[in-house]
Design a protein around this motif. Structure first.
Motif, PDB file in Angstrom:
ATOM      1  N   ALA A  73      -1.048  -9.173  -0.991  1.00  0.00           N
ATOM      2  CA  ALA A  73      -0.891  -8.609   0.921  1.00  0.00           C
ATOM      3  C   ALA A  73      -1.817  -9.540   0.895  1.00  0.00           C
ATOM      4  CB  ALA A  73      -1.481  -7.090   0.650  1.00  0.00           C
ATOM      5  N   ASP A 108       2.418  -8.420   8.158  1.00  0.00           N
ATOM      6  CA  ASP A 108       1.308  -8.710   7.142  1.00  0.00           C
ATOM      7  C   ASP A 108       0.242  -8.194   7.084  1.00  0.00           C
ATOM      8  OD1 ASP A 108       3.790 -10.728   5.809  1.00  0.00           O
ATOM      9  OD2 ASP A 108       2.860 -11.956   7.951  1.00  0.00           O
ATOM     10  N   ARG A 111       1.029  -4.447   6.021  1.00  0.00           N
ATOM     11  CA  ARG A 111       0.297  -4.290   4.701  1.00  0.00           C
ATOM     12  C   ARG A 111      -0.875  -4.692   4.318  1.00  0.00           C
ATOM     13  NH1 ARG A 111       2.151  -8.675   0.795  1.00  0.00           N
ATOM     14  NH2 ARG A 111       3.146  -8.117  -0.929  1.00  0.00           N
ATOM     15  N   GLN A 114      -3.142  -1.616   4.647  1.00  0.00           N
ATOM     16  CA  GLN A 114      -2.657  -0.396   3.610  1.00  0.00           C
ATOM     17  C   GLN A 114      -3.265  -0.578   2.323  1.00  0.00           C
ATOM     18  OE1 GLN A 114      -1.968   2.414   4.461  1.00  0.00           O
ATOM     19  NE2 GLN A 114      -2.260   2.975   2.825  1.00  0.00           N
TER      20      GLN A 114
END
Length: 267
Positions: A73, A108, A111, A114
């Protein structure tokens, strides 16, 4: 990691923008203050060093999958930043971006954030358990010596920020709980003072030095807790309390960076 704040500058959270600006203005608050290049830092710090020891010691550890998702990520977020952002290559995020760019980058970055949060949560649980076991073995072998008290303080520092984080997320934190957490942290620091005042020897030299390295960030951490409690008692505006809370988290990250930098050498 402090450069995690860079991604927050694309959001609408003014507290994170202020924290990020403060980070750049006060980089020495972190032991890794020189690591400010978002292009080279991930490659140098995350691949392959981040997973090398874990794969070697525990090949089937659940943390490996979380860490792999985190690294992926982060890599994708950096690719998106370089492709669409007007940021200077290798720099943190610019202070402002146009809404269209933000919309392209946001998935992006979300993500990444997270994945970062998931990994941090898992690490927190594993870290406390490992440190408790290390502390138990230390006490068996050497008693509650200066190394034991140093580890005890860092455990309490971690428990304090975790308690605040949970209380804030669940909206259950009270001024009384905050005051007790701050008091417990101060007591853990004070408990090691008699040993810090004793003459050094070959066995205690590394712990004495590490205590000296974390003194300034530890004092800052304690002060941010006091400020949050005082402002809360004085019914400060929510924006002010939010800023105070982010200062607490940042102060803990600063403390941890100084501890880890030297502990990696000594232990």
């Amino acid at each position: 990691m402090p450069w995690r704040l860079g991604y927050y500058t694309y959001g609408a959270q003014s507290a994170w923008r202020m924290a990020f600006a403060d980070l750049l203005n006060n980089a020495r608050d972190f032991a890794d203050s020189a690591k400010t290049d978002m292009d080279t830092l991930p490659a140098r710090e995350c691949e392959p060093r981040m997973l090398y020891r874990l794969r070697h010691l525990q090949p089937d550890a659940p943390l490996i999958g979380l860490a792999e998702r985190y690294i992926d990520a982060l890599h994708q977020a950096n690719l998106a930043r370089r492709a669409h952002s007007s940021a200077v290559p290798g720099a943190y995020m610019p202070a402002e971006e146009d809404p269209a760019t933000v919309a392209r980058l946001q998935p992006d970055f979300d993500r990444y954030l997270q994945a970062s949060a998931d990994l941090r949560t898992a690490l927190a649980s594993a870290d406390i358990g490992a440190r408790r076991e290390q502390q138990r073995l230390l006490e068996q072998r050497l008693g509650r010596d200066i190394h034991w008290h140093l580890l005890d303080y860092m455990i309490q520092a971690r428990l304090t920020v975790e308690q605040l984080d949970q209380g804030v997320r669940e909206k259950t934190l009270t001024p009384g709980q905050l005051a007790r957490a701050s008091q417990d942290l101060q007591q853990a620091w004070d408990a090691g003072q008699p040993l810090r005042n004793q003459p050094q020897n070959g066995r205690s030299e590394s712990a004495h030095y590490l205590w000296s390295q974390i003194t300034r960030p530890a004092q800052r951490y304690q002060q941010t807790l006091h400020t949050l409690h005082q402002d809360w008692q004085e019914r400060a505006a929510p924006e002010r309390l939010s800023e105070d809370y982010h200062n607490v988290v940042r102060a803990y990250d600063s403390l941890l960076s100084y501890y880890n930098k030297q502990a990696q050498v000594d232990y």
